[in-house]
Scaffold this active site. Structure first.
Site, PDB file in Angstrom:
ATOM      1  N   HIS A 152     106.508 -30.610 -47.782  1.00  0.00           N
ATOM      2  CA  HIS A 152     107.084 -31.075 -49.045  1.00  0.00           C
ATOM      3  C   HIS A 152     107.897 -29.938 -49.681  1.00  0.00           C
ATOM      4  CE1 HIS A 152     104.691 -34.706 -49.015  1.00  0.00           C
ATOM      5  NE2 HIS A 152     103.539 -34.092 -49.212  1.00  0.00           N
ATOM      6  N   SER A 197     102.805 -43.036 -58.694  1.00  0.00           N
ATOM      7  CA  SER A 197     101.972 -42.761 -57.521  1.00  0.00           C
ATOM      8  C   SER A 197     101.363 -41.355 -57.642  1.00  0.00           C
ATOM      9  CB  SER A 197     102.826 -42.884 -56.254  1.00  0.00           C
ATOM     10  OG  SER A 197     102.057 -42.646 -55.120  1.00  0.00           O
ATOM     11  N   LYS A 229     104.520 -38.237 -52.379  1.00  0.00           N
ATOM     12  CA  LYS A 229     104.334 -39.649 -52.762  1.00  0.00           C
ATOM     13  C   LYS A 229     105.542 -40.532 -52.470  1.00  0.00           C
ATOM     14  CE  LYS A 229     100.839 -40.002 -53.489  1.00  0.00           C
ATOM     15  NZ  LYS A 229      99.887 -39.800 -52.350  1.00  0.00           N
ATOM     16  N   LYS A 244     105.186 -31.608 -40.869  1.00  0.00           N
ATOM     17  CA  LYS A 244     105.372 -32.203 -42.202  1.00  0.00           C
ATOM     18  C   LYS A 244     105.480 -31.108 -43.270  1.00  0.00           C
ATOM     19  CE  LYS A 244     102.283 -34.123 -45.708  1.00  0.00           C
ATOM     20  NZ  LYS A 244     101.066 -34.888 -46.000  1.00  0.00           N
ATOM     21  N   ARG A 285      97.303 -46.871 -52.105  1.00  0.00           N
ATOM     22  CA  ARG A 285      97.021 -47.496 -53.399  1.00  0.00           C
ATOM     23  C   ARG A 285      97.635 -48.882 -53.482  1.00  0.00           C
ATOM     24  NH1 ARG A 285      99.148 -47.387 -58.501  1.00  0.00           N
ATOM     25  NH2 ARG A 285     101.068 -46.704 -57.502  1.00  0.00           N
TER      26      ARG A 285
HETATM   27  P1  A3P Z   1     101.505 -45.867 -53.971  1.00  0.00           P
HETATM   28  O1  A3P Z   1     100.630 -44.846 -54.644  1.00  0.00           O
HETATM   29  O2  A3P Z   1     102.639 -46.316 -54.850  1.00  0.00           O
HETATM   30  O3  A3P Z   1     100.739 -47.022 -53.425  1.00  0.00           O
HETATM   31  P2  A3P Z   1     102.830 -40.049 -49.373  1.00  0.00           P
HETATM   32  O4  A3P Z   1     102.335 -40.399 -48.018  1.00  0.00           O
HETATM   33  O5  A3P Z   1     104.170 -39.391 -49.386  1.00  0.00           O
HETATM   34  O6  A3P Z   1     101.797 -39.293 -50.150  1.00  0.00           O
HETATM   35  O7  A3P Z   1     103.098 -41.411 -50.149  1.00  0.00           O
HETATM   36  C1  A3P Z   1     102.032 -42.220 -50.574  1.00  0.00           C
HETATM   37  C2  A3P Z   1     102.594 -43.511 -51.079  1.00  0.00           C
HETATM   38  O8  A3P Z   1     103.106 -44.270 -49.968  1.00  0.00           O
HETATM   39  C3  A3P Z   1     101.520 -44.375 -51.739  1.00  0.00           C
HETATM   40  O9  A3P Z   1     102.212 -45.166 -52.729  1.00  0.00           O
HETATM   41  C4  A3P Z   1     101.061 -45.211 -50.549  1.00  0.00           C
HETATM   42  O10 A3P Z   1     100.376 -46.386 -50.909  1.00  0.00           O
HETATM   43  C5  A3P Z   1     102.406 -45.509 -49.888  1.00  0.00           C
HETATM   44  N1  A3P Z   1     102.290 -45.934 -48.482  1.00  0.00           N
HETATM   45  C6  A3P Z   1     101.572 -45.344 -47.513  1.00  0.00           C
HETATM   46  N2  A3P Z   1     101.681 -46.047 -46.357  1.00  0.00           N
HETATM   47  C7  A3P Z   1     102.495 -47.094 -46.612  1.00  0.00           C
HETATM   48  C8  A3P Z   1     102.977 -48.185 -45.825  1.00  0.00           C
HETATM   49  N3  A3P Z   1     102.630 -48.343 -44.559  1.00  0.00           N
HETATM   50  N4  A3P Z   1     103.782 -49.086 -46.430  1.00  0.00           N
HETATM   51  C9  A3P Z   1     104.136 -48.949 -47.732  1.00  0.00           C
HETATM   52  N5  A3P Z   1     103.706 -47.926 -48.518  1.00  0.00           N
HETATM   53  C10 A3P Z   1     102.890 -47.007 -47.974  1.00  0.00           C
END
Ligand code: A3P
Length: 295
Positions: free
Chosen positions: A108, A138, A48, A106, A257
């Site tokens: 984690h 998140s 996240k 990728k 989100r």
């Molecule tokens: P939120 O849940 O706060 O909206 P990951 O890809 O590591 O799982 O992270 C997901 C988080 O990154 C989510 O945060 C998602 O909305 C946000 N995210 C994904 N693409 C993004 C972008 N282009 N710009 C900003 N935030 C982004």
């Protein structure tokens, strides 16, 4: 009559003290057969923290900004998720078989579980860190969707679990710190989600330089545009809208989100914030990392 096995929400499994989604723990054995190449690039994050975002940025850089090429497959099929395993889906290692070099990978995983060969081969790493409060919020919404993770329960009880490291991949604090320390001895570009949101072009320039793939100014601008939250939310190749319902429950949230800095303020109570801050200063004592909680 055929028995339909319920594969959803199994308890986390501990591997070397790290809690993991059961299926991901099962993937660690085959993952040891990974044969890294010196031109691989590893994207590493605590969940996240902007993994999907930086993955799309990197694929766009690798494809020279060619949008059509980036539309060739979903992000999971362009950037294999090494430890991924879920009933009814190809594993990360299976996806990897069909990926031509130079590959984007990728993970984690914390360092204790990372295949040692990636470190021995000095595979370049782009690490993205995000402030723990926004990560917790998140993650809470995401684990409500993610049917292979235990149910997060109420926000209050989830926050306790997050602080206690009782979520998949364990402690956020340990993850951000150990990859930070690794950057002293290993080629790691350590980025922050908040910086990417504040000035995406500046951060994309850092990535371009780190991977040694210079691009014209217009291409950089196009990458900034096409990797904006708004664009990626609408893009079926990046918004995870086509994963099976056995994996993601789309009725509770969406993967893309909010994409902001400071959403934690809409969720944390004053008491929760104080509890979190006290725990945070203990766990991050002596660490030189500095996070921003608003822009
Ligand atoms: P939120 O849940 O706060 O909206 P990951 O890809 O590591 O799982 O992270 C997901 C988080 O990154 C989510 O945060 C998602 O909305 C946000 N995210 C994904 N693409 C993004 C972008 N282009 N710009 C900003 N935030 C982004």
């Amino acid at each position: 009559m055929e028995l339909v096995q319920d594969t959803s929400r199994p308890p986390l499994e501990y591997v070397k003290g790290v809690p993991l989604i059961k299926y991901f723990a099962e993937a660690l054995g085959p993952l040891q057969n990974l044969q890294p190449r010196s031109d691989d690039l590893l994207i590493s994050t605590y969940p996240k923290s902007g993994t999907t975002w930086v993955s799309e940025v990197l694929d766009m850089i690798y494809q020279g900004g060619d949008l059509k090429k980036c539309h060739r497959a979903t992000i999971m099929d362009r950037v294999p998720f090494l430890e991924f395993k879920s009933p009814g889906c190809p594993t990360g290692m299976e996806v990897l078989k069909d990926i031509p070099a130079p590959r984007l990978l990728k993970t984690h995983l914390p360092l204790a579980l990372l295949p040692q060969a990636l470190l021995d081969q000095k595979v370049k790493v782009v690490y993205v860190a995000r402030n723990a409060k926004d990560v917790a919020v998140s993650a809470y919404h995401f684990y409500r969707m993610l049917k292979v993770h235990p149910d997060p329960g109420t926000w209050d009880s989830f926050l306790d679990k997050f602080m206690a490291g009782e979520v998949s991949y364990g402690f956020w604090h340990k993850h951000v710190q150990e990859w930070w320390e690794l950057s002293c001895t290993h080629p790691v570009l350590y980025l922050f989600y908040e910086d990417m949101l504040e000035n995406p072009k500046r951060e994309i320039r850092k990535i371009v330089e780190f991977v040694g793939r210079p691009l014209p100014e217009e291409t950089l601008d196009s990458i900034v545009r096409h990797t904006s939250f708004r664009k990626m939310k609408k893009n079926p190749m990046t918004n995870y809208s086509n994963l099976p319902e056995t994996f993601l429950d789309y009725s509770t949230s969406s993967f893309m989100r909010k994409g902001t800095v400071g959403d934690w303020k809409n969720t944390f109570t004053v008491a929760q914030n104080e509890r979190f801050d006290a725990d945070y200063s203990e766990k991050m004592a002596g660490c030189s990392l500095h996070f921003r909680y608003e822009l």
